[in-house]
Design an enzyme around this catalytic site. Structure first.
Site, PDB file in Angstrom:
ATOM      1  N   GLY A 198       0.778  -1.274  -0.075  1.00 47.18           N
ATOM      2  CA  GLY A 198       0.084   0.133  -0.010  1.00 47.18           C
ATOM      3  C   GLY A 198       0.890   1.313  -0.092  1.00 47.18           C
ATOM      4  O   GLY A 198       0.287   2.272  -0.347  1.00 47.18           O
ATOM      5  N   GLU A 218       1.737   1.788  -3.500  1.00 44.54           N
ATOM      6  CA  GLU A 218       0.458   2.278  -4.308  1.00 44.54           C
ATOM      7  C   GLU A 218       0.004   3.771  -3.652  1.00 44.54           C
ATOM      8  O   GLU A 218      -0.498   4.349  -4.848  1.00 44.54           O
ATOM      9  CB  GLU A 218      -0.621   1.081  -3.567  1.00 44.54           C
ATOM     10  CG  GLU A 218      -0.111  -0.214  -4.431  1.00 44.54           C
ATOM     11  CD  GLU A 218      -1.321  -1.331  -3.671  1.00 44.54           C
ATOM     12  OE1 GLU A 218      -1.194  -1.624  -2.672  1.00 44.54           O
ATOM     13  OE2 GLU A 218      -1.977  -2.109  -4.662  1.00 44.54           O
ATOM     14  N   GLU A 228       2.769  -8.184  -1.573  1.00 47.72           N
ATOM     15  CA  GLU A 228       1.768  -8.914  -1.010  1.00 47.72           C
ATOM     16  C   GLU A 228       1.538 -10.382  -1.012  1.00 47.72           C
ATOM     17  O   GLU A 228       1.018 -11.152  -0.386  1.00 47.72           O
ATOM     18  CB  GLU A 228       0.278  -8.386  -1.497  1.00 47.72           C
ATOM     19  CG  GLU A 228       0.179  -6.834  -1.099  1.00 47.72           C
ATOM     20  CD  GLU A 228       0.676  -5.726  -1.976  1.00 47.72           C
ATOM     21  OE1 GLU A 228       1.625  -6.161  -2.738  1.00 47.72           O
ATOM     22  OE2 GLU A 228       0.447  -4.616  -1.892  1.00 47.72           O
TER      23      GLU A 228
HETATM   24  N1  CAA Z   1       1.682  -3.551   8.613  1.00 48.90           N
HETATM   25  C1  CAA Z   1       1.820  -3.525  10.008  1.00 48.90           C
HETATM   26  N2  CAA Z   1       3.042  -3.362  10.788  1.00 48.90           N
HETATM   27  C2  CAA Z   1       4.122  -3.257   9.917  1.00 48.90           C
HETATM   28  C3  CAA Z   1       4.244  -3.484   8.478  1.00 48.90           C
HETATM   29  C4  CAA Z   1       2.809  -3.410   7.879  1.00 48.90           C
HETATM   30  N3  CAA Z   1       2.752  -3.569   6.553  1.00 48.90           N
HETATM   31  N4  CAA Z   1       5.382  -3.186   8.152  1.00 48.90           N
HETATM   32  C5  CAA Z   1       5.990  -3.067   9.112  1.00 48.90           C
HETATM   33  N5  CAA Z   1       5.461  -3.162  10.454  1.00 48.90           N
HETATM   34  C6  CAA Z   1       6.023  -2.985  11.783  1.00 48.90           C
HETATM   35  C7  CAA Z   1       6.646  -4.578  12.118  1.00 48.90           C
HETATM   36  O1  CAA Z   1       5.482  -5.502  12.399  1.00 48.90           O
HETATM   37  C8  CAA Z   1       7.343  -4.176  13.323  1.00 48.90           C
HETATM   38  O2  CAA Z   1       6.664  -3.865  14.346  1.00 48.90           O
HETATM   39  P1  CAA Z   1       6.927  -4.563  15.783  1.00 48.90           P
HETATM   40  O3  CAA Z   1       8.218  -3.632  16.125  1.00 48.90           O
HETATM   41  O4  CAA Z   1       5.685  -4.165  16.722  1.00 48.90           O
HETATM   42  O5  CAA Z   1       7.324  -6.027  15.691  1.00 48.90           O
HETATM   43  C9  CAA Z   1       7.706  -2.618  13.131  1.00 48.90           C
HETATM   44  O6  CAA Z   1       7.000  -2.223  12.042  1.00 48.90           O
HETATM   45  C10 CAA Z   1       9.131  -2.395  12.181  1.00 48.90           C
HETATM   46  O7  CAA Z   1       9.202  -3.430  11.412  1.00 48.90           O
HETATM   47  P2  CAA Z   1      10.436  -4.536  11.236  1.00 48.90           P
HETATM   48  O8  CAA Z   1      10.933  -4.945  12.448  1.00 48.90           O
HETATM   49  O9  CAA Z   1       9.866  -5.752  10.284  1.00 48.90           O
HETATM   50  O10 CAA Z   1      11.409  -3.879  10.431  1.00 48.90           O
HETATM   51  P3  CAA Z   1      12.600  -4.296   9.494  1.00 48.90           P
HETATM   52  O11 CAA Z   1      13.492  -3.210   9.345  1.00 48.90           O
HETATM   53  O12 CAA Z   1      13.214  -5.394  10.010  1.00 48.90           O
HETATM   54  O13 CAA Z   1      11.957  -4.633   7.924  1.00 48.90           O
HETATM   55  C11 CAA Z   1      10.394  -4.270   6.342  1.00 48.90           C
HETATM   56  C12 CAA Z   1      11.354  -3.750   7.137  1.00 48.90           C
HETATM   57  C13 CAA Z   1      11.198  -5.070   5.252  1.00 48.90           C
HETATM   58  C14 CAA Z   1       9.646  -3.073   5.488  1.00 48.90           C
HETATM   59  C15 CAA Z   1       9.449  -5.251   6.867  1.00 48.90           C
HETATM   60  O14 CAA Z   1       8.884  -4.651   7.984  1.00 48.90           O
HETATM   61  C16 CAA Z   1       8.326  -5.946   6.165  1.00 48.90           C
HETATM   62  O15 CAA Z   1       8.464  -6.577   5.278  1.00 48.90           O
HETATM   63  N6  CAA Z   1       7.155  -5.227   6.241  1.00 48.90           N
HETATM   64  C17 CAA Z   1       5.964  -5.524   5.546  1.00 48.90           C
HETATM   65  C18 CAA Z   1       6.037  -5.278   4.142  1.00 48.90           C
HETATM   66  C19 CAA Z   1       4.628  -5.558   3.385  1.00 48.90           C
HETATM   67  O16 CAA Z   1       4.569  -6.671   3.307  1.00 48.90           O
HETATM   68  N7  CAA Z   1       3.726  -4.879   2.913  1.00 48.90           N
HETATM   69  C20 CAA Z   1       2.612  -5.271   2.187  1.00 48.90           C
HETATM   70  C21 CAA Z   1       1.340  -5.089   3.252  1.00 48.90           C
HETATM   71  S1  CAA Z   1      -0.272  -5.796   2.547  1.00 48.90           S
HETATM   72  C22 CAA Z   1      -0.790  -4.565   1.844  1.00 48.90           C
HETATM   73  O17 CAA Z   1      -0.269  -3.405   1.537  1.00 48.90           O
HETATM   74  C23 CAA Z   1      -2.104  -4.742   0.989  1.00 48.90           C
HETATM   75  C24 CAA Z   1      -2.428  -3.598   0.001  1.00 48.90           C
HETATM   76  O18 CAA Z   1      -2.257  -3.706  -1.408  1.00 48.90           O
HETATM   77  C25 CAA Z   1      -2.861  -2.436   0.325  1.00 48.90           C
END
Ligand code: CAA
Length: 258
Positions: free
Chosen positions: A109, A112, A132
């Site tokens: 997102g 996006e 995703e």
């Molecule tokens: N939603 C909720 N929480 C999130 C998040 C998300 N998309 N991305 C990161 N966070 C949170 C983590 O859970 C973490 O929280 P805690 O400290 O409570 O554990 C905090 O943010 C820090 O994140 P990381 O510890 O994971 O940080 P990192 O530096 O190790 O990694 C990252 C960074 C690679 C961006 C990793 O956070 C990640 O992969 N995030 C998710 C990315 C993702 O999958 N995005 C797609 C979401 S679905 C979507 O967006 C649907 C759509 O089309 C609209």
């Protein structure tokens, strides 16, 4: 200006700067952020003191996606009934230009949201992706459509199917980002660019946004016809007279509608 919990807003001259502000969640987009951001954008759109808007995040993340924790337990009927993400149609209705200033992660997102802006300025640290698929889902805020239009089918398909990220250089090459700037100068450069736009005739700026966005939506014949009609309409603006007269008189234009 209104106070919000998930975003910060400030006005710099005729530019509105919106900073996504959920640092602990890497600016993950939850319902509250969605509502606060959309209502701020709508407010700036109506505010005659604003000519251009910039959306940025932190150094580490523009936004790491929709909030996964908020969606984790949701059922199909909840997502469907609430028409999850449909609120973003309100962003598309904003008529003033919006620039995304992206540093760090713009994932899911977040990517996006950046693509819903009118163009993306990328810091050299920017990383774009639609991961995703790794969560067992797919883009839901326009990624499968906008990424494909912006970077073409091959790259969009590969990114959505593998979840791999694009760095800033690849994003610029592919047409996702308009330019790359050093991370330390990103916000300043975005605001400077927005100031340039805000210094133009506002109705002309809004008509340009409308015409360019039309290119995504209609065929070439219709798009060219629309452009010509809007171009003709601009001759009803006193700013057209001022802009052209200023050129001929070798001086800076003093646009009335800013
Ligand atoms: N939603 C909720 N929480 C999130 C998040 C998300 N998309 N991305 C990161 N966070 C949170 C983590 O859970 C973490 O929280 P805690 O400290 O409570 O554990 C905090 O943010 C820090 O994140 P990381 O510890 O994971 O940080 P990192 O530096 O190790 O990694 C990252 C960074 C690679 C961006 C990793 O956070 C990640 O992969 N995030 C998710 C990315 C993702 O999958 N995005 C797609 C979401 S679905 C979507 O967006 C649907 C759509 O089309 C609209």
């Amino acid at each position: 200006m209104m106070t919000h919990e998930t975003i910060l807003t400030e006005q710099r001259g005729r530019v509105a700067l919106v900073t996504l502000n959920r640092p602990k969640a890497l600016n993950a987009i939850n319902r509250q952020l969605t509502e606060e951001l959309l209502s701020a954008l709508e407010g700036f759109d109506k505010d005659p003191g604003i000519g251009c808007i910039v959306i940025t995040g932190s150094e580490k993340a523009f936004a790491a996606g929709a909030d996964i924790k908020e969606m984790q337990e949701a059922s199909y009927i909840e997502m469907y009934s609430n028409d999850w993400f449909s609120a973003w149609d309100r962003m598309i209705a904003v008529r003033k230009p919006i620039i995304a200033a992206v540093a760090g992660y713009a994932l899911g997102g977040g990517c996006e949201l950046a693509m819903m802006c009118d163009f993306i300025l990328a810091a050299d640290s920017a990383k774009f992706g639609q991961p995703e698929i790794k969560l067992g889902v797919m883009p839901g805020m326009g990624g499968s459509q906008r990424l494909t239009r912006l970077v073409g089918r091959a790259k969009a398909m590969e990114m959505c199917l593998t979840g791999r990220m694009m760095d800033a250089a690849e994003a610029e090459r592919a047409g996702l980002a308009s330019r790359i700037v050093p991370a330390a100068e990103l916000v300043e450069e975005a605001v400077r660019t927005a100031e340039t736009i805000a210094g133009m005739s506002l109705p002309a700026v809004m008509m340009v946004k409308e015409a360019v966005n039309r290119a995504d939506q209609v065929n070439l014949t219709e798009g060219l016809r629309h452009e010509r009609r809007v171009f003709h309409a601009m001759f009803a603006l006193d700013d057209q007279k001022e802009g052209m007269t200023a050129f001929v008189e070798k001086r800076a234009p003093d646009f009335k509608h800013r």
